[in-house]
Design an enzyme around this catalytic site. Structure first.
Site, PDB file in Angstrom:
ATOM      1  CG  ASP A   8      33.474  42.494  34.902  1.00 50.23           C
ATOM      2  OD1 ASP A   8      34.325  42.938  35.509  1.00 50.23           O
ATOM      3  OD2 ASP A   8      33.602  42.149  34.405  1.00 50.23           O
ATOM      4  CG  ASP A  10      39.364  43.761  32.564  1.00 53.18           C
ATOM      5  OD1 ASP A  10      39.849  44.484  31.010  1.00 53.18           O
ATOM      6  OD2 ASP A  10      39.670  43.849  33.713  1.00 53.18           O
TER       7      ASP A  10
HETATM    8  C1  XBP Z   1      39.082  41.020  34.430  1.00 50.27           C
HETATM    9  C2  XBP Z   1      40.400  40.310  35.419  1.00 50.27           C
HETATM   10  C3  XBP Z   1      41.801  41.390  35.397  1.00 50.27           C
HETATM   11  C4  XBP Z   1      42.483  41.356  33.823  1.00 50.27           C
HETATM   12  C5  XBP Z   1      43.660  42.225  34.356  1.00 50.27           C
HETATM   13  O1  XBP Z   1      38.399  41.063  35.845  1.00 50.27           O
HETATM   14  O2  XBP Z   1      41.204  39.156  35.608  1.00 50.27           O
HETATM   15  O3  XBP Z   1      43.352  41.007  35.723  1.00 50.27           O
HETATM   16  O4  XBP Z   1      42.634  40.237  33.423  1.00 50.27           O
HETATM   17  O5  XBP Z   1      44.141  43.184  34.697  1.00 50.27           O
HETATM   18  P1  XBP Z   1      37.161  41.971  35.697  1.00 50.27           P
HETATM   19  P2  XBP Z   1      44.964  43.782  35.270  1.00 50.27           P
HETATM   20  O6  XBP Z   1      36.573  41.182  34.985  1.00 50.27           O
HETATM   21  O7  XBP Z   1      36.790  42.383  36.841  1.00 50.27           O
HETATM   22  O8  XBP Z   1      36.900  43.779  35.250  1.00 50.27           O
HETATM   23  O9  XBP Z   1      46.571  42.488  34.812  1.00 50.27           O
HETATM   24  O10 XBP Z   1      45.422  44.759  35.854  1.00 50.27           O
HETATM   25  O11 XBP Z   1      45.425  42.639  37.117  1.00 50.27           O
HETATM   26 MG    MG Z   2      34.984  40.397  33.803  1.00 50.33          MG
END
Ligand code: XBP
Ligand code: MG
Length: 252
Positions: A8, A10
């Site tokens: 993953d 974020d």
């Molecule tokens: C985390 C998310 C993303 C980011 C924002 O994704 O929910 O939506 O907060 O990104 P992950 P965008 O943990 O799966 O990496 O604004 O580009 O959607």
């Molecule tokens: Mg995440």
């Protein structure tokens, strides 16, 4: 036999939400002449909705129901989101968000061990490129066989689609891979795709429920900075490495 790690982005590779995405959303509001501000606390609630465009539409509905939209909500969200992505990339490219502890070491060890690497994330592909190049290495995009991101699948996490997409592109079975996640939505997505999942907590996800995870850690840790095991069994290990990844993948 463990063949691949699927990361993953974020919250797992880096703590990008509070000081990255949230700030960029606020900058996009300001640039659009809106005096809206997503606080650290409110953003924590909004994070339940994965995907920036989806999160914007939820906020509009819940917090600004009387805002006079000139278009439909998805079009409005896409416009604000485009500005947000610009600001987010600038923040990341300025080097403002480092990788989480142990991430660089783990990726390096995995490459040396011949494990295949992939990414499965809800975030926009441009954001992944910016983070990998700024925080990992300028050529690190090439280290990942598949970068599955954003709208490449219609149903975002907690749906399993993004992990299923990555598995299909790599031609691997879930039993050959381990997912690395930080959130309940991420665990649900990976688990529904049949993957064992390692969780590293962060401030926004420390109170999530992680039943079914292979192990829950506060961080991957380093040889001189041990992790804390929140749930599961790390044996004698004090940091997450390829050997621990293999033993979790191989355990029944
Ligand atoms: C985390 C998310 C993303 C980011 C924002 O994704 O929910 O939506 O907060 O990104 P992950 P965008 O943990 O799966 O990496 O604004 O580009 O959607
Ligand atoms: Mg995440």
């Amino acid at each position: 036999m463990l063949q691949a790690l699927i990361f993953d982005v974020d919250g797992t590779l880096a703590d990008t939400e509070r000081d990255g995405h949230r700030i960029a959303f606020n900058q996009a509001f300001a640039e659009s002449g809106l005096d809206w501000e997503w606080t650290v606390e409110r953003y924590g609630e909004l994070l339940e909705t994965t995907g920036g465009k989806e999160r914007l539409q939820r906020y509009l509905k819940e917090d600004q129901p009387n805002y006079p939209l000139a278009t439909d909500a998805p079009t409005w969200a896409a416009t604000i989101h485009k500005l947000k992505t610009k600001h987010y990339k600038a923040l990341i490219q300025a080097g403002s968000i480092p990788l989480r502890p142990g991430v660089r070491r783990l990726i390096q060890e995995a490459r040396e061990a011949g494990l295949r690497l992939a990414i499965a994330t809800t975030t926009t592909p441009e954001n992944v490129t910016a983070l990998l190049q700024a925080a990992l290495a300028s050529d690190s995009l090439d280290w990942f066989e598949v970068i599955a991101a954003g709208d490449i699948v219609p149903a975002k996490k907690p749906a399993p689609d993004i992990y299923l997409y990555a598995l299909e592109k790599m031609g691997l079975n879930p039993a050959d891979c381990l997912a690395l996640e930080d959130s309940q939505q991420g665990l649900k997505s990976a688990a529904q795709a049949g993957l064992k999942t390692v969780i590293t907590l962060n401030d926004y996800t420390k109170n999530h429920t992680f039943s079914g995870a292979a192990i829950v850690l506060d961080q991957f840790g380093e040889p001189d900075a041990p992790f804390q095991v929140i749930a599961g069994n790390a044996g004698e290990k004090s940091y997450f490495d390829v050997a621990l990844a293999r033993s979790l993948a191989d355990s029944p």
